[in-house]
Design an enzyme around this catalytic site. Sequence first.
Site, mmCIF file in Angstrom:
data_model
loop_
_atom_site.group_PDB
_atom_site.id
_atom_site.type_symbol
_atom_site.label_atom_id
_atom_site.label_comp_id
_atom_site.label_asym_id
_atom_site.label_seq_id
_atom_site.Cartn_x
_atom_site.Cartn_y
_atom_site.Cartn_z
ATOM 1 N N LYS A 38 0.841 -1.216 0.000
ATOM 2 C CA LYS A 38 0.000 0.000 0.000
ATOM 3 C C LYS A 38 0.876 1.266 0.000
ATOM 4 O O LYS A 38 2.098 1.170 0.205
ATOM 5 C CB LYS A 38 -0.902 -0.013 1.233
ATOM 6 C CG LYS A 38 -0.140 0.089 2.558
ATOM 7 C CD LYS A 38 -0.999 -0.258 3.755
ATOM 8 C CE LYS A 38 -0.202 -0.087 5.038
ATOM 9 N NZ LYS A 38 -0.844 -0.743 6.191
ATOM 10 N N TYR A 264 16.800 31.684 6.379
ATOM 11 C CA TYR A 264 15.694 32.472 6.945
ATOM 12 C C TYR A 264 15.768 32.532 8.467
ATOM 13 O O TYR A 264 15.973 31.506 9.137
ATOM 14 C CB TYR A 264 14.352 31.843 6.581
ATOM 15 C CG TYR A 264 13.946 32.024 5.134
ATOM 16 C CD1 TYR A 264 13.771 33.294 4.589
ATOM 17 C CD2 TYR A 264 13.726 30.922 4.325
ATOM 18 C CE1 TYR A 264 13.379 33.447 3.257
ATOM 19 C CE2 TYR A 264 13.337 31.057 3.001
ATOM 20 C CZ TYR A 264 13.165 32.329 2.469
ATOM 21 O OH TYR A 264 12.797 32.478 1.165
ATOM 22 N N MET A 312 12.178 25.788 1.245
ATOM 23 C CA MET A 312 11.323 24.978 0.380
ATOM 24 C C MET A 312 12.152 24.096 -0.552
ATOM 25 O O MET A 312 11.873 22.913 -0.696
ATOM 26 C CB MET A 312 10.388 25.888 -0.429
ATOM 27 C CG MET A 312 9.266 25.143 -1.128
ATOM 28 S SD MET A 312 8.173 26.233 -2.060
ATOM 29 C CE MET A 312 7.313 27.111 -0.769
HETATM 30 C C1 PLP Z 1 -0.031 -1.727 6.863
HETATM 31 C C2 PLP Z 1 -0.551 -3.010 7.324
HETATM 32 C C3 PLP Z 1 0.311 -4.096 7.583
HETATM 33 C C4 PLP Z 1 1.823 -3.992 7.558
HETATM 34 O O1 PLP Z 1 2.310 -3.467 8.778
HETATM 35 P P1 PLP Z 1 3.886 -3.296 9.009
HETATM 36 O O2 PLP Z 1 3.994 -2.818 10.404
HETATM 37 O O3 PLP Z 1 4.351 -2.283 8.020
HETATM 38 O O4 PLP Z 1 4.508 -4.618 8.792
HETATM 39 C C5 PLP Z 1 -0.267 -5.319 7.878
HETATM 40 N N1 PLP Z 1 -1.615 -5.461 7.954
HETATM 41 C C6 PLP Z 1 -2.463 -4.429 7.741
HETATM 42 C C7 PLP Z 1 -3.924 -4.650 7.829
HETATM 43 C C8 PLP Z 1 -1.961 -3.171 7.434
HETATM 44 O O5 PLP Z 1 -2.804 -2.158 7.233
#
Ligand code: PLP
Length: 373
Positions: A38, A264, A312
């Site tokens: 993801k 800055y 930036m």
């Molecule tokens: C993101 C996620 C993971 C992975 O978690 P990590 O700590 O990155 O290994 C596993 N299961 C679900 C449902 C997630 O959303």
Amino acid sequence: MSSVSRNQIEVDLSALQGNCRAIQKRVGSGAGILAVVKSDGYGHGMIPVARALSKIGVRSFGVAEVHESVALRDAGVEGDIVVFLGAREEEFAEIVQYGVQPVVFEEKELRLLGSYAEKKECAIGVHLKVDSGMGRLGVLPGDVNRFVATIRQEKGLYLAGLMSHFPCADSADLDLTREQNRVFAEVVKKAADPGHLSPVHIANSAAAIRSPDVHWDMVRPGLSLYGCYPSDECRNFVDLKPVMSFKTEVIQVKDVPAGFGVSYGHTFVTKRPSRLALLPVGYNDGLLRNVSNKAHVLVRGKRAPQLGRVCMNVTVVDVTDIPGVESGDEVVLMGRQGEHQITADEIAGWMGTISYEVLCLFGNLNQRVYVGN
Ligand SMILES: *Cc1c(COP(=O)(O)O)cnc(C)c1O
């Protein structure tokens, strides 16, 4: 190549594959791996990551939304794809067309999906998400049987998995994780059709690495694939290699006197005659302003402290003690150069966040190049 940014994310796909093998070895042959890709593969690029993992035999992937699963299929990625946040009604056709498995946790959506599958005369596999103590998405243990019954009633649906998630698998105290697994085990026992047990999965990276008793049929590593440890407690069990590096180059070098205000607000004033190197990188590229006067970078194999406010697109570093720095020199913001290394964890410390966020931030804001594999 025409115009490319001087700021580049380097993704080492061999390191990714090595981490995956190391995790599988640690977990053993009893459980499979569902690779979590993801958020564009935690900033590493979902498609190259999934392809590299497919090459070494990974057959299950996890994404947040349906559009990600479609992109994976369009890129030729095979195997199971589990969509953690489920599917909206307008995405049901894609679920079927692309053969992906939504997670379910809401009765209304489940029934709509069931009617859709029946009408289209197809079979849709769903993963039922149980909130066994995470306190987030999922069905409470007391409601699981009702959901399982609904899934079994719906002719077009089948239970492709029963899953849950740990909130504290990375913490020093594992009592909560054990207790949660016990609650989950009871749910699994009650929900399971004898002789027809669905794949059961609960373990994120931390649990996959540290807690062999909670692996069930499949573990779901994300962060560890990308070479970071969820916490110090996870370090001793498996040897992981960072996959992402962040590099830029020096665009100007200049000598300034003592008492010279930098950037800055002049939040840094030189205490001695100094040599400054200017970098074409800033908060627009994920180097957040709150690392000002805290960060370090690597140049000519040495650590150079960052000076004054990060802007930036521009950052100043102190190279007074590093001989020979000139414009065009490679600068490592994250990763290894010579004997030194700057990790996502160290940067997360400067930013007041966790490595997960650093990877997403850097990776998803900058151009990526791939090496290895
Ligand atoms: C993101 C996620 C993971 C992975 O978690 P990590 O700590 O990155 O290994 C596993 N299961 C679900 C449902 C997630 O959303």
